[in-house]
Design an enzyme around this catalytic site. Structure first.
Site, PDB file in Angstrom:
ATOM      1  N   CYS A   2       0.781  -1.226   0.000  1.00 38.20           N
ATOM      2  CA  CYS A   2       0.000   0.000   0.000  1.00 38.20           C
ATOM      3  C   CYS A   2       0.814   1.279   0.000  1.00 38.20           C
ATOM      4  O   CYS A   2       0.556   2.190  -0.787  1.00 38.20           O
ATOM      5  CB  CYS A   2      -1.000  -0.012   1.138  1.00 38.20           C
ATOM      6  SG  CYS A   2      -0.235  -0.264   2.745  1.00 38.20           S
ATOM      7  N   ASP A  36      -7.647   4.504  -4.235  1.00 48.84           N
ATOM      8  CA  ASP A  36      -6.804   3.504  -3.595  1.00 48.84           C
ATOM      9  C   ASP A  36      -6.168   2.618  -4.656  1.00 48.84           C
ATOM     10  O   ASP A  36      -6.772   1.668  -5.143  1.00 48.84           O
ATOM     11  CB  ASP A  36      -7.634   2.648  -2.633  1.00 48.84           C
ATOM     12  CG  ASP A  36      -6.743   1.760  -1.769  1.00 48.84           C
ATOM     13  OD1 ASP A  36      -5.512   1.744  -2.025  1.00 48.84           O
ATOM     14  OD2 ASP A  36      -7.276   1.105  -0.855  1.00 48.84           O
ATOM     15  N   HIS A  66      -2.910   0.754   6.562  1.00 50.20           N
ATOM     16  CA  HIS A  66      -3.065   0.968   5.126  1.00 50.20           C
ATOM     17  C   HIS A  66      -2.707   2.407   4.787  1.00 50.20           C
ATOM     18  O   HIS A  66      -2.672   3.271   5.661  1.00 50.20           O
ATOM     19  CB  HIS A  66      -4.525   0.666   4.727  1.00 50.20           C
ATOM     20  CG  HIS A  66      -4.728   0.530   3.258  1.00 50.20           C
ATOM     21  ND1 HIS A  66      -3.983  -0.322   2.482  1.00 50.20           N
ATOM     22  CD2 HIS A  66      -5.608   1.121   2.411  1.00 50.20           C
ATOM     23  CE1 HIS A  66      -4.390  -0.243   1.231  1.00 50.20           C
ATOM     24  NE2 HIS A  66      -5.378   0.640   1.160  1.00 50.20           N
TER      25      HIS A  66
END
Lengths: 690, 325
Positions: free
Chosen positions: A419, A478, A462
């Site tokens: 991430c 994302d 995250h």
């Protein structure tokens, strides 16, 4: 005793309190300095020697004074590093130890007891788990054992333990009632806190950082929803908004920080536009030593006390006024809007377009060419996301190191990461293209503990991107979701499973297990949650909710009824504890057994005793009873008569012996009556008069 | 002024106590007789609890608050535990032995349980009311008796003051106490003062006719000699013949015995009573019968332990008449 001096050798109470203080010092091992713990154990040794009579006298006052001066010098020296709270705890333990050495007076002992209570309280500052709570309540029992030993030196220890356990058990319901109705007031003044190690997300994210968090299965928080739980895809828990980029790392913009401080000082609150769809929930955050909190966008603190304690900043962060030293519950409402309005468009877009002037040449060229193809912001963002999905990017927790020109290496060579790599690279690319973008860190997903409870662990950490595509505000993108949809849809474990990395991470080994182990671990998680929510997190709001649930709309009249009712309940409890004993004392156990026996006999013979004297009653029934029952009843009558009508005083030992004999004989009588029960009721003597 | 107010206050308290706890030799402790109040340590305990509450509120620490609530609950419970324990006591005073002035009378108090199923525990402290000397008894030990010494400086018959009993069982948070009047009187004989024994033959007031005690007795029988008997009673003739040591015994004729008499000389009456006391002891020791005449008390001549105490008691009661002697 009243003269104030205590015996030295063989004085159990002093030894007990010495053991208690050593136990507590051990439990406070982390906050205490090593030499303080050693000192308490030396005192324990001194006390044991005095108890066994190896020494006859306690050390002189001069010796102790010298020790006290040395210890306070040492404490003063270390207090600069320790901070106020830890120094105070250390000081308390040292003072207790030194007092313990010289303990020879009644007053000293009672002071030590009070200090012991305070030490238990201090223990709760540092540890609040179920196990430590149980431990501290056990030490409380031990402390009271020392106290009762002090006041009843000759009572047997079993009786002392019985007396204390009884009292603690009786006091517990009262404590629960008081806990529920006594007001849970906010802090009266600011207390010193300890400097604790900080855990969780860092203020500065360099691609690759969050991987270390992914290997921790520590709990971060529980969230309890009122009503529906947002879907996993919606559960983006924001912690930090990172706007300053130096080519390598992202951190909180110093400019933003200054702005926030000036707003906080002047008390300029920020109110975001909100819509109708909302989630109402309570978060119980584990101690992290940091001040930022976790919530789904756009989050607003609910209660007034929460609003006083939590700053709601313009970059949508929730910041607690004091770092989380212990578990902390707060209530928020989230409005899951797709765009977050920008409170200051000009400033924010300026701040979020800053990039280093040089470096990552290949990326720059790529962005320039891509921008020519997609002049529209939205189209450009889509193109970047398409790039992530079409190129063979791999989601992995152990990517190769990318030191120089991170974006070049990551986007065009390695194409492997997790991430923070994706978020960092994408935000950089967007900034190069002239679209204001920033990185947000927090947690994503979380396990459902129950229908309405989500537990979030460190491995759910995250990072994602927020960009200002048009003037309306910030939109969440994302890139990780594009590369590894399973990370978002099913959590880290499944993402790792699909990339074949699962076996490397031992923290997930428990997931594969099933049956008993899983049930037990789930039970513990549940227990922990209930503990956090109902014991540690029980606050003003929950108290109000509870009252409202009981009484409906709260009015002063109802409140006074509630308080009166609680007081009555406590009095009722006290009456329950103590009243029956007053009644029970009136009937003596031997008489009670005799009455049981006569009842059994009259039932099987069909003849009531009424007020017949015991001996003549026996005469009346002896012929009817079978031989062995008659023999037992004879014995019973004998014992009863000897206790009831003899003039001499019966000492305790004889009394006990007779009581035991009585009990056995009554049982034997009942057995033999049962055996003949049917036959007896038929034949009757003529002289039986009712 | 202050002392007057204090003594008035004390007087009122005593009056109230007499009404509330009337004298009796055997008393069960009940709600009428027991007083209970937090002890100093109990107040300290409450202060500690308050400290914990403040600490818990400031740190927003619910476990500390729970600890505070639990401690408060224990404090509340202890009120009852202390009281119930103390109320299981039964106090009984044993009859008091008379003493001589300037000696110590000793009141023996028996601590019994009025409840067969549950006996009282812990230490009970006892002292005379308004005095500092405290004696204690552990109810868990085998000992059930406590002797409280009472200093008796002067001759007379005195009611014993109230005794104060208190207990701090189980945690010392409360102090249960009572002031009992066990309805005991101590009879204080005068201090014996050595002097010449003077027996008056008849009670006539005037010329005292001192008599030799043994001189007029008639010879009655021989009996074996006991160590300590006067040597002039030994039948020397018998010894000289080589026989056993025997002493002559004399018959006592009622008419020949005398009276000890208080002669009001106008000097110190206490001194005279002390002398009489000495004489009574001396005569009793020698087994000589005697009577006693005080102002309007007359005790007929007799002998023996009981007679001695009767005479001494009369001395103690003088100038009043001891009706219950």
């Amino acid at each position: 005793m009243t003269a104030g001096r205590l015996p030295i050798a063989g004085h159990a109470a002093s030894l007990c309190i010495a053991i208690f203080i050593s136990l507590l010092a051990l439990s406070l091992f982390a906050p205490l300095m090593l030499w303080v713990v050693i000192l308490t154990f030396c005192t324990l040794f001194v006390r044991i020697s005095l108890y066994l009579g190896w020494y006859q006298h306690t050390p002189t006052q001069q010796t102790i004074n010298l020790l006290a001066i040395l210890s306070s010098l040492a404490l003063a020296w270390f207090s600069i590093d320790l901070g106020l709270l830890l120094s105070m705890v250390n000081l308390l333990v040292v003072a207790c130890s030194l007092k313990l050495i010289t303990l020879s007076k009644r007053k000293d002992f009672l002071q030590l007891f009070a200090c012991g209570l305070f030490l238990i309280g201090c223990g709760f500052i540092f540890q609040q788990g179920i196990a430590s709570a149980l431990f501290y309540f056990a030490t409380l029992l031990f402390l009271f054992f020392a106290l009762i030993s002090f006041f009843t030196p000759q009572l047997s220890w079993q009786k002392r333990i019985k007396a204390i356990s009884f009292q603690l058990l009786q006091a517990f319901p009262i404590a629960v009632i008081l806990f529920l109705i006594l007001p849970h007031i906010g802090p009266l003044w600011k207390m010193p806190t300890s400097q604790m190690t900080k855990t969780g997300l860092a203020e500065k994210v360099t691609p690759g950082d969050i991987a270390s968090l992914s290997q921790s299965d520590e709990l971060v928080f529980h969230a309890t929803f009122e009503g529906s739980v947002p879907s996993r895809r919606e559960r983006y828990w924001r912690a930090l908004t990172l706007e300053a980029f130096d080519g390598k790392s992202w951190e909180i913009s110093p400019h933003r920080e200054l702005l926030r401080q000036s707003n906080q000082r002047s008390g300029q609150l920020f109110v975001a536009n909100t819509d109708i769809r909302r989630y109402n929930y309570q978060v119980i955050a584990e101690p992290s030593g940091r001040s930022w909190l976790y919530a789904i966008d756009i989050a607003v603190p609910t209660t007034r006390s929460d609003r006083n304690q939590i700053w709601y900043s313009r970059d949508y962060q929730l910041i607690a006024k004091r770092p989380l030293k212990s578990k902390r519950a707060y209530n928020v409402i989230s409005f899951p809007a797709t765009t977050l309005p920008s409170p200051n468009f000009a400033m924010e877009s300026r701040l979020n377009l800053i990039v280093p002037e040089r470096g990552n040449e290949r990326t720059r060229k790529w962005v320039t060419s891509l921008r020519k193809m997609h002049p529209d912001n939205q189209q450009f963002v889509d193109a970047v996301l398409i790039y992530f999905s079409q190129q063979p990017f791999i989601y992995t927790l152990s990517p190769p190191a990318m030191r120089n020109d991170f974006a070049d290496t990551f986007l065009f060579e390695e194409q492997a990461g997790f991430c923070s790599h994706y978020a960092s690279a994408m935000a950089y690319v967007l900034r190069l293209a002239g679209i204001p973008a920033r990185v947000v860190t927090g947690y994503q997903g979380g396990e459902l503990l129950k229908n309405n409870v989500v537990s979030v662990y460190q491995y759910d950490a995250h990072a994602w991107v927020e960009a200002m595509v048009d003037g309306a505000g910030w939109t969440r993108f994302d890139p990780t979701a594009v590369v590894a949809p399973s990370r978002i849809d099913a959590g880290l474990r499944n993402a790792l499973n699909s990339s074949g990395e699962l076996e490397q991470y031992t923290i997930f080994s428990g997931f594969g297990q099933s049956g008993l182990v899983k049930d037990i671990s789930l039970m513990f998680t549940n227990l922990n949650y209930l503990w956090s929510r109902w014991v540690l997190g029980f606050d003003n709001r929950q108290q109000q909710n509870l009252f409202t649930a009981i009484l409906g709309q709260l009015t002063p009249l109802k409140m006074s009824i509630l308080i009166l009712g609680s007081l009555l309940t406590i009095s009722g409890l006290l009456a329950l504890y103590f009243l029956p004993r007053w009644n029970k004392t009136s009937i003596d156990p031997i008489t009670r057994y005799y009455l049981i026996a006569t009842k059994a006999v009259s039932a099987s013979v069909g003849l009531h005793r009424y007020q017949t004297p015991p001996m003549s009653f026996f005469e009346q029934v002896v012929g009817v009873l079978p031989h062995d029952a008659a023999r037992h009843f004879d014995n019973i009558t004998q014992i009863f008569v000897s206790h009831k009508y003899s003039a001499r005083d019966i000492d305790e030992q004889n009394y006990k012996r007779d009581l035991i004999r009585m009990r056995h004989t009554v049982k034997a009588l009942q057995r033999s009556l049962r055996k003949y029960g049917v036959d007896l009721s038929v034949p009757r003597r003529g002289n039986v008069i009712f | 002024m202050l002392t007057r107010a204090k003594s008035f206050w004390n007087f009122r308290v005593d009056q109230w106590l007499n009404k509330r706890i009337p004298p009796a030799a055997k008393q069960d402790l009940t709600h009428r007789t027991i007083f209970i109040f937090p002890a100093w340590f109990g107040l300290g305990y409450l202060v500690t609890c308050a400290g914990l509450f403040i600490l818990g509120a400031n740190y927003q620490n619910n476990l500390m608050l729970l600890l505070f609530d639990l401690l408060l609950g224990i404090f509340l419970l202890n009120l009852f535990v202390s009281y119930l324990n103390f109320s299981r006591l039964q106090i009984k005073a044993q009859p008091l032995h008379p003493v001589f002035a300037k000696g110590h009378a000793s009141l023996t108090i028996q601590f019994l349980s009025n409840n067969k199923a549950r006996s009282p525990h812990g230490v009970v402290n006892a002292c005379w009311r308004r005095e500092k000397n405290i004696l204690s008894i552990d109810l868990d030990s085998d000992n059930t008796q406590l002797c409280l010494p009472y200093f008796t400086p002067r001759r007379g018959v005195y009611p014993l003051p109230r005794i104060t009993l208190y207990s701090e069982y189980p945690f010392g948070l409360y102090r249960c106490w009572t002031h009992l009047n066990l309805n005991q009187h101590v009879i204080v004989y005068p201090t014996p003062l050595a002097c010449q024994v003077q027996l008056h033959v008849e009670s006539g007031i005037g010329e005292p006719s001192a008599t030799q005690q043994e001189g007029h007795d008639d010879f009655y029988a021989l009996r074996p000699y006991h160590q300590g008997e006067p040597l002039h009673r030994v039948a020397w003739k018998n010894v000289a013949k080589g026989g056993d040591w025997v002493s002559k015994s004399f018959s006592h004729q009622q008419t020949e015995t005398g009276y000890l008499q208080l002669i009001p000389t106008g000097t110190d009456i206490e001194l005279e009573l002390s002398r009489l006391c000495y004489q009574i002891l001396k005569l009793s020791e020698k087994n000589v019968p005697f009577g006693l005449i005080l102002a309007d008390t007359r005790i007929e001549p007799s002998q023996g332990e009981q007679h001695k105490h009767r005479c001494l008691t009369a001395l103690a009661y003088y100038p009043k008449k001891g009706n219950n002697v």
